[in-house]
Scaffold this motif. Structure first.
Motif, PDB file in Angstrom:
ATOM      1  N   PRO A  65      -0.025  -4.037  20.702  1.00 59.29           N
ATOM      2  CA  PRO A  65      -0.232  -2.833  19.893  1.00 59.29           C
ATOM      3  C   PRO A  65       0.573  -1.655  20.439  1.00 59.29           C
ATOM      4  N   HIS A  82       4.185  -3.147  15.754  1.00 62.26           N
ATOM      5  CA  HIS A  82       2.742  -3.382  15.730  1.00 62.26           C
ATOM      6  C   HIS A  82       2.064  -2.026  15.920  1.00 62.26           C
ATOM      7  N   ARG A  83       1.621  -1.449  14.816  1.00 60.22           N
ATOM      8  CA  ARG A  83       1.082  -0.087  14.865  1.00 60.22           C
ATOM      9  C   ARG A  83      -0.393  -0.070  15.268  1.00 60.22           C
ATOM     10  N   THR A  84      -0.709   0.894  16.105  1.00 57.39           N
ATOM     11  CA  THR A  84      -2.104   1.108  16.496  1.00 57.39           C
ATOM     12  C   THR A  84      -2.811   1.910  15.405  1.00 57.39           C
ATOM     13  N   GLU A  85      -4.127   2.040  15.534  1.00 55.74           N
ATOM     14  CA  GLU A  85      -4.883   2.833  14.565  1.00 55.74           C
ATOM     15  C   GLU A  85      -4.433   4.290  14.591  1.00 55.74           C
ATOM     16  N   ALA A  86      -4.105   4.794  15.784  1.00 56.36           N
ATOM     17  CA  ALA A  86      -3.617   6.175  15.897  1.00 56.36           C
ATOM     18  C   ALA A  86      -2.278   6.343  15.192  1.00 56.36           C
ATOM     19  N   LEU A  88      -1.232   4.560  12.647  1.00 53.06           N
ATOM     20  CA  LEU A  88      -1.494   4.503  11.207  1.00 53.06           C
ATOM     21  C   LEU A  88      -2.063   5.831  10.710  1.00 53.06           C
ATOM     22  N   ALA A  89      -2.929   6.434  11.507  1.00 57.41           N
ATOM     23  CA  ALA A  89      -3.523   7.720  11.121  1.00 57.41           C
ATOM     24  C   ALA A  89      -2.453   8.802  11.030  1.00 57.41           C
ATOM     25  N   SER A 116       1.915   2.832   4.306  1.00 55.42           N
ATOM     26  CA  SER A 116       2.445   2.192   5.514  1.00 55.42           C
ATOM     27  C   SER A 116       3.738   1.425   5.244  1.00 55.42           C
ATOM     28  N   PRO A 121      -0.996  -3.389   7.046  1.00 57.35           N
ATOM     29  CA  PRO A 121      -0.761  -2.046   7.602  1.00 57.35           C
ATOM     30  C   PRO A 121      -0.369  -2.007   9.070  1.00 57.35           C
ATOM     31  N   GLN A 122      -0.925  -2.915   9.863  1.00 60.19           N
ATOM     32  CA  GLN A 122      -0.648  -2.876  11.298  1.00 60.19           C
ATOM     33  C   GLN A 122       0.806  -3.237  11.631  1.00 60.19           C
TER      34      GLN A 122
END
Length: 204
Positions: A65, A82-86, A88-89, A116, A121-122
């Motif tokens: 991540p 590989h995007r983290t939740e942060a 993506l936010a 995205s 999305p990730q």
């Protein structure tokens, strides 16, 4: 002032005016030519990626991540993030400063016409070539001059040639030379950890 002096002054003034006019004209012509060259380069890049017949499978299972994997596809550098939740936010937070946040331009398959610009999305899959004059991009941490627009820990795509910048979904910022988002190559998921890139997809 004599007639000869007046004539000389008039000639000098007219000459300076003509030089200024010509300078402005050539400047505008140069800008117009560069604009056409940029547009041609961008659309040629999109056409070239659509014409690519190579098909590759990429194992994304070991991308940590926040990390990325670079692969070669038809001679194009493709970055898989590989995007983290942060991360993506941050995509929503940055939208006011983007030129095409809704991906209106056809730079991606329909399956990736979302915030995205991805199927999952990730994971973001983007051709790492600037859409201005097709320079190779670097994937870089935020620069000091980006302060106020980009979060301190943000990473994105940067063109060292002309200064164009893109977010983690490959969307171009306002106020940079490029006017188009990065190209998303046709791809699909073979499994949870394998991406197939190439025309043998539902969105070729």
């Amino acid at each position: 002032m004599t007639v000869t002096e007046e004539a000389g002054l008039q000639h000098s003034t007219d000459g300076a005016g003509r030089r200024r006019f010509l300078a402005r004209s050539f400047s505008l012509l140069g800008a117009a030519c560069l604009s056409r060259e940029s547009s041609a380069a961008a659309w040629s890049l999109l056409a070239d990626t659509k014409a690519c017949n190579q098909e590759i499978d990429v194992d994304i299972g070991d991308i940590e991540p926040g990390a990325r994997l670079d692969v070669d596809w038809c001679g194009f550098p493709v970055s898989i993030i590989h995007r983290t939740e942060a991360m993506l936010a941050s995509l929503e937070t940055l939208e006011p400063g983007l030129l095409d946040p809704q991906s209106a331009a056809p730079q991606q398959p329909d399956t990736c016409r979302n915030r995205s610009r991805s199927i999952v999305p990730q994971y973001g899959v983007y051709v790492g070539i600037c859409t201005y004059l097709t320079c190779y991009l670097t994937y870089t941490p935020a620069k000091p001059e980006w302060k106020g627009l980009w979060p301190a820990d943000f990473t994105g795509f940067y063109c060292a040639c002309h200064g164009s910048r893109y977010d983690l979904a490959g969307r171009v910022l306002q106020g940079v030379p490029s006017k188009l988002n990065l190209v998303v190559p046709p791809h699909r998921y073979v499994s949870d950890r394998v991406i197939h890139i190439g025309p043998g997809t539902a969105e070729a």
